[in-house]
Design an enzyme around this catalytic site. Sequence first.
Site, PDB file in Angstrom:
ATOM      1  CB  CYS A   1      41.364  45.242  45.833  1.00  0.00           C
ATOM      2  SG  CYS A   1      40.250  44.254  44.837  1.00  0.00           S
TER       3      CYS A   1
ATOM      4  CD1 TRP B   1      46.054  50.193  40.181  1.00  0.00           C
ATOM      5  CD2 TRP B   1      48.031  50.847  40.984  1.00  0.00           C
ATOM      6  NE1 TRP B   1      46.493  49.230  41.048  1.00  0.00           N
ATOM      7  CE2 TRP B   1      47.704  49.595  41.542  1.00  0.00           C
ATOM      8  CE3 TRP B   1      49.238  51.456  41.352  1.00  0.00           C
ATOM      9  CZ2 TRP B   1      48.545  48.933  42.455  1.00  0.00           C
ATOM     10  CZ3 TRP B   1      50.066  50.800  42.263  1.00  0.00           C
ATOM     11  CH2 TRP B   1      49.716  49.556  42.797  1.00  0.00           C
TER      12      TRP B   1
ATOM     13  CG  HIS C   1      50.430  48.780  39.028  1.00  0.00           C
ATOM     14  ND1 HIS C   1      50.264  49.778  38.113  1.00  0.00           N
ATOM     15  CD2 HIS C   1      49.297  48.035  38.976  1.00  0.00           C
ATOM     16  CE1 HIS C   1      49.072  49.662  37.550  1.00  0.00           C
ATOM     17  NE2 HIS C   1      48.471  48.613  38.054  1.00  0.00           N
TER      18      HIS C   1
ATOM     19  CB  THR D   1      38.331  40.769  43.371  1.00  0.00           C
ATOM     20  OG1 THR D   1      38.762  41.969  42.742  1.00  0.00           O
ATOM     21  CG2 THR D   1      39.299  40.351  44.444  1.00  0.00           C
TER      22      THR D   1
ATOM     23  NE  ARG E   1      46.752  43.526  34.634  1.00  0.00           N
ATOM     24  CZ  ARG E   1      45.556  42.945  34.610  1.00  0.00           C
ATOM     25  NH1 ARG E   1      45.445  41.690  34.229  1.00  0.00           N
ATOM     26  NH2 ARG E   1      44.491  43.618  34.969  1.00  0.00           N
TER      27      ARG E   1
ATOM     28  CB  CYS F   1      37.400  45.557  45.448  1.00  0.00           C
ATOM     29  SG  CYS F   1      38.112  43.968  45.805  1.00  0.00           S
TER      30      CYS F   1
ATOM     31  NE  ARG G   1      40.240  33.646  45.618  1.00  0.00           N
ATOM     32  CZ  ARG G   1      39.902  32.537  46.270  1.00  0.00           C
ATOM     33  NH1 ARG G   1      40.715  31.488  46.273  1.00  0.00           N
ATOM     34  NH2 ARG G   1      38.774  32.454  46.919  1.00  0.00           N
TER      35      ARG G   1
END
Length: 460
Positions: free
Chosen positions: A389, A192, A247, A181, A279, A386, A179
């Site tokens: 992640c 990415w 993604h 972060t 997004r 992270c 979720r």
Amino acid sequence: MDLRRAGSRMMRGVCVFLSFMALGGLLQPELTGVLDDCFCDVESIDVFNNFKIYPRVKKLMERDYFRYYRVNLKRPCPFWPDDGHCSIKDCHVEPCPESKIPVGIKSGNYNKFAQAAGKMTECEQAKELGAINSTLSNQSKEAFADWARHDDAQDHFCELDDETSPDADYVDLLLNPERFTGYKGPSAWRVWNSIYEENCFKPRSVYRPLNPLAPSRGDDDGEAFYTWLEGLCLEKRVFYRLISGLHSSINIHLCAEHLLDEGWGRTVWGPNLKEFRHRFDTAETKGEGTRRLKNLYFLYLIELRALYKVAPYFERAIVNLYTGNSQEDGATKELLLQIFNEIKIFPMHFDEKSMFAGHKMEAKILKEEFRLHFKNISRIMDCVGCSKCRLWGKLQTQGLGTALKILFSEKEIKNLPEHSPSQGFQLTRQEIVALMNAFSRLSTSIYQLHNFRLLLKESR
Ligand SMILES: *[C@@H]1O[C@H](CO)[C@@H](O)[C@H](O)[C@H]1NC(C)=O
Ligand SMILES: *[C@@H]1O[C@H](CO)[C@@H](O)[C@H](O)[C@H]1NC(C)=O
Ligand SMILES: *[C@@H]1O[C@H](CO)[C@@H](O)[C@H](O)[C@H]1NC(C)=O
């Protein structure tokens, strides 16, 4: 290969041939109808997933066999130096020693102090939300030692050392949900960006639309990009779409489980419509959002196809989802087989036969290239700053890697002996856990999308 688009093999009457079949076509108003590179429609997938698959997969992921994932979160990034403060263990957006954080913020009065504290709040928040909860009961720890004896290693699509390294630890996935972060900004973009820019067969001169790190060249960015994508062979286009789908899926989870309110010792998670729009909204993303979502469905179908193909492997009596509790193990396997049975009934599958079907030599080279690029992407996950992640990034790339391994091993799976260990094709516990959890993530995304559609309707 692109003859697949000709529409002669549509599997169902529900497939309506809409004007947006071409990737480079006009901006699409809504996500609906037929998907590119495959004859399947979004509505049928929604119904199938949300009613048949999602509830079962969700239950399956709660079983002990699937909830513990062994992973090394301490491997250094092999491609660029870790940016010091924002590296391995926790998720720091900015350096923020605990001692420097005002007491008022520490105690949880975020909202009250948010304005005054500015960055500091965001920083501490990201550190806290991105950290791994490594709580494991003693009982579980004992069980893991027992499990380890049942795991055998074999040829892997992804990097091996995660599982066997002494730095690898079991993580309880239920305690560490994927979720929001707070991990964002340049260091997240960089990961990415290097995946898309350096690992998707793309020349440097072509820019991805809406890439925050690319020099802006105006409105024709997208056009050049889609001309490039259309010009690729099916395999390379598929590769790009898988990455984009992954993604998108990750972003949907972050939007759906966003931090809505924090304060007075209470945290509330839920859908953040504004983030979602940012997004995926057609207008806000100049049509990119719809393409991203279509790639998510595409990825879903690829993994679905892999599950369909691998079902015979699990249907053999010799395969046991071992945790040491035979009653529980039997029930877990039964639930898994139920899911496979649902998948077998579903008529829409990506036909992977057209992949690597060209000239034999050429196909072999492509397949190997595909594998190396993919392997590289799983290593880039070690550059995610992270921890939480990184955990989910690794799990989902390993899951997709396992799906690809399955798709490319059709012959071996067909010839598996019923009562003796398999020679030609084998999956480790890790691969099985990653495969099913990764699929569960996609299934959850599609389920959450439905929820976002309802929220969007309400908000109009
Ligand atoms: C980790 O999870 C356990 C079990 O839910 C909980 O009791 C504990 O407070 C959590 N630890 C942290 C640091 O969040
Ligand atoms: C778990 O094991 C550790 C070390 O063996 C021990 O110190 C601890 O008391 C145990 N905890 C529980 C809840 O049994
Ligand atoms: C692997 O990824 C890194 C970082 O993006 C890149 O520099 C490198 O060229 C890639 N290698 C291959 C073989 O794709």
